[in-house]
Design a protein around this motif. Structure first.
Motif, PDB file in Angstrom:
ATOM      1  N   LEU A 235       0.832  -1.209   0.000  1.00 34.54           N
ATOM      2  CA  LEU A 235       0.000   0.000   0.000  1.00 34.54           C
ATOM      3  C   LEU A 235       0.862   1.252   0.000  1.00 34.54           C
ATOM      4  O   LEU A 235       0.552   2.241  -0.680  1.00 34.54           O
ATOM      5  CB  LEU A 235      -0.914  -0.005   1.227  1.00 34.54           C
ATOM      6  N   PHE A 236       1.952   1.231   0.743  1.00 29.72           N
ATOM      7  CA  PHE A 236       2.873   2.364   0.786  1.00 29.72           C
ATOM      8  C   PHE A 236       3.427   2.652  -0.610  1.00 29.72           C
ATOM      9  O   PHE A 236       3.519   3.811  -1.036  1.00 29.72           O
ATOM     10  CB  PHE A 236       4.003   2.047   1.765  1.00 29.72           C
ATOM     11  N   VAL A 237       3.779   1.596  -1.328  1.00 31.11           N
ATOM     12  CA  VAL A 237       4.297   1.748  -2.694  1.00 31.11           C
ATOM     13  C   VAL A 237       3.212   2.272  -3.631  1.00 31.11           C
ATOM     14  O   VAL A 237       3.465   3.157  -4.463  1.00 31.11           O
ATOM     15  CB  VAL A 237       4.860   0.410  -3.201  1.00 31.11           C
ATOM     16  N   ILE A 238       2.001   1.741  -3.496  1.00 31.57           N
ATOM     17  CA  ILE A 238       0.909   2.165  -4.379  1.00 31.57           C
ATOM     18  C   ILE A 238       0.640   3.659  -4.238  1.00 31.57           C
ATOM     19  O   ILE A 238       0.529   4.391  -5.234  1.00 31.57           O
ATOM     20  CB  ILE A 238      -0.368   1.356  -4.077  1.00 31.57           C
ATOM     21  N   TYR A 239       0.561   4.137  -3.004  1.00 37.37           N
ATOM     22  CA  TYR A 239       0.290   5.560  -2.796  1.00 37.37           C
ATOM     23  C   TYR A 239       1.447   6.421  -3.290  1.00 37.37           C
ATOM     24  O   TYR A 239       1.237   7.506  -3.845  1.00 37.37           O
ATOM     25  CB  TYR A 239       0.007   5.833  -1.321  1.00 37.37           C
ATOM     26  N   GLY A 240       2.676   5.957  -3.083  1.00 34.69           N
ATOM     27  CA  GLY A 240       3.820   6.728  -3.571  1.00 34.69           C
ATOM     28  C   GLY A 240       3.843   6.820  -5.087  1.00 34.69           C
ATOM     29  O   GLY A 240       4.055   7.902  -5.657  1.00 34.69           O
ATOM     30  N   ILE A 241       3.613   5.688  -5.770  1.00 39.09           N
ATOM     31  CA  ILE A 241       3.629   5.676  -7.238  1.00 39.09           C
ATOM     32  C   ILE A 241       2.475   6.498  -7.803  1.00 39.09           C
ATOM     33  O   ILE A 241       2.651   7.252  -8.771  1.00 39.09           O
ATOM     34  CB  ILE A 241       3.576   4.233  -7.765  1.00 39.09           C
ATOM     35  N   LEU A 242       1.287   6.384  -7.204  1.00 38.47           N
ATOM     36  CA  LEU A 242       0.148   7.172  -7.684  1.00 38.47           C
ATOM     37  C   LEU A 242       0.403   8.674  -7.518  1.00 38.47           C
ATOM     38  O   LEU A 242       0.030   9.469  -8.380  1.00 38.47           O
ATOM     39  CB  LEU A 242      -1.125   6.766  -6.940  1.00 38.47           C
ATOM     40  N   THR A 243       1.046   9.041  -6.417  1.00 41.69           N
ATOM     41  CA  THR A 243       1.412  10.450  -6.233  1.00 41.69           C
ATOM     42  C   THR A 243       2.389  10.898  -7.309  1.00 41.69           C
ATOM     43  O   THR A 243       2.290  12.011  -7.844  1.00 41.69           O
ATOM     44  CB  THR A 243       2.020  10.666  -4.842  1.00 41.69           C
ATOM     45  N   GLY A 244       3.360  10.017  -7.643  1.00 34.81           N
ATOM     46  CA  GLY A 244       4.309  10.349  -8.703  1.00 34.81           C
ATOM     47  C   GLY A 244       3.635  10.499 -10.058  1.00 34.81           C
ATOM     48  O   GLY A 244       3.948  11.425 -10.820  1.00 34.81           O
TER      49      GLY A 244
END
Length: 390
Positions: A235-244
């Motif tokens: 989930l941490f990765v998903i939110y970071g990538i979506l923000t990018g």
């Protein structure tokens, strides 16, 4: 000046209308070049009659939708050539010689090839992500499960957010204006459509972002001592990538509208108030005013920050406490005081996806406006002058 914009078979009758008869033994393309070279006034005539290339490009929209007659600035004979002697199928062929899928595949391959050949840029991005990850992990070393310093870990989430925001806004802001110059030339030559190009551009940037983003998040997640659970890390990765991805869309919108010099001012200036809104409410989350909540919902960074915080703090056991009393040993209290107690995983993902769509749509229409023949350079010059005076 564009002297002709249309199908090859219509070139000879078009020349005949302005009094230049192409001999049967001549190549029409060579004849046009010879005519333009020997008779300078011919270029002005031809450009005026085809409206500097606007006529054919606008004809399909003006003639076949709603049955409206085209409004042309040329005489009836030119209208007859382009309306009476051209079928709708020919007009479609004049637009692009290949299908959307073919254009998308070829453009995607070209963009991947350009990225692979431009190895210096990839190495710079790799060094940037590695150095930033190590520095960030060192600053917030092993604070992830420390109940006496939960605010420090919340600042870690903000730092990750800021990294993805500025990194992926500034890359297209600085590089895409140079791409626009090449795009205008190739699009004017009708090599491919804007939709295919934009889809290929969006798709080709994802693998690089995924690789470098996961590398950065993996290093910082481990060095900061976050709880080792796969679902939280994913989930941490998903939110970071979506923000990018969302930040990249905003950067594309700025890079499509401005050159690199003005864009480097507009990009950070646009992101700064969004960052302020996303951090509002720290310490008094339950008492945030309704109007401020409405403003905060306009910042995609708020959804990114809430997603990163929820991934680390929601539904987890008490944190380790090295002191006699740790107020925020219970993570739910921290989420309450930063105004994220009622936020959910899915709400943040939907919010980020909505802003991704909005940013990409804005960038597409800005780029489309710049590429159309109706685009006025005066508008951009006024903006540039305004920025200089500011």
């Amino acid at each position: 000046m564009c002297c002709y914009q249309g199908a090859a078979p219509l070139l000879i009758p078009f020349l005949a209308e302005i009094g230049h008869i192409c001999p049967s033994t001549h190549n029409p393309a060579d004849f046009v070049l010879e005519t333009l070279a020997t008779e300078p006034e011919a270029s002005a005539q031809m450009s005026e009659l085809c409206q500097n290339g606007k006529l054919c490009r606008k004809l399909d929209r003006m003639t076949f939708r709603g049955g409206r007659k085209p409004v042309l600035h040329s005489d009836d004979s030119i209208q007859r050539i382009f309306v009476e002697h051209v079928a709708k199928e020919q007009l479609q062929k004049m637009e692009f010689p290949t299908t959307f899928l073919t254009q998308f595949i070829i453009l995607t391959k070209r963009m991947f090839m350009q990225s692979r050949r431009n190895s210096v840029t990839l190495w710079i991005q790799l060094a940037h992500h590695l150095v930033s990850a190590v520095l960030l992990g060192s600053i917030f070393f092993l604070v992830g499960n420390d109940g006496s310093a939960p605010i420090v870990n919340f600042k870690f989430c903000i730092s990750v957010l800021v990294f993805f925001m500025y990194t992926y806004i500034m890359i297209p802001v600085l590089l895409f204006p140079m791409e626009v110059r090449m795009l205008r030339r190739e699009y004017f030559n009708r090599w491919y459509g804007l939709k295919a190009y934009y889809a290929a551009l969006t798709f080709s940037s994802l693998p690089v972002m995924l690789f470098f983003g996961i590398l950065f998040l993996g290093i910082t997640y481990l060095m900061s001592g976050q709880i080792l659970e796969w679902d939280r890390f994913i989930l941490f990765v998903i939110y970071g990538i979506l923000t990018g991805i969302c930040s990249e869309g905003l950067g594309l919108a700025v890079g499509s509208a401005f050159d690199a010099t003005n864009g480097s001012i507009i990009g950070p200036a646009t992101a700064a108030p969004l960052l302020v809104l996303c951090c509002y409410g720290m310490g008094f989350g339950p008492y945030i005013e309704a109007r401020m909540k409405a403003l905060m919902s306009l910042s995609y960074l708020r959804y990114g920050l809430a997603g990163l915080s929820i991934a680390l703090y929601q539904k987890r056991p008490l944190m380790e406490c090295s002191q006699d009393f740790c107020l925020y040993a219970d993570p739910t209290l921290l989420l309450r005081d930063v105004g994220m107690a009622t936020d959910t995983y899915y709400m943040q993902i939907v919010g980020l996806l909505v802003f991704i769509f909005i940013h990409r749509l804005i960038a597409y229409f800005v780029l489309r406006y710049r590429l159309t023949s109706e685009f006025s350079n005066k508008f951009m010059s006024y903006i540039s002058k305004f920025l200089k005076y500011r």
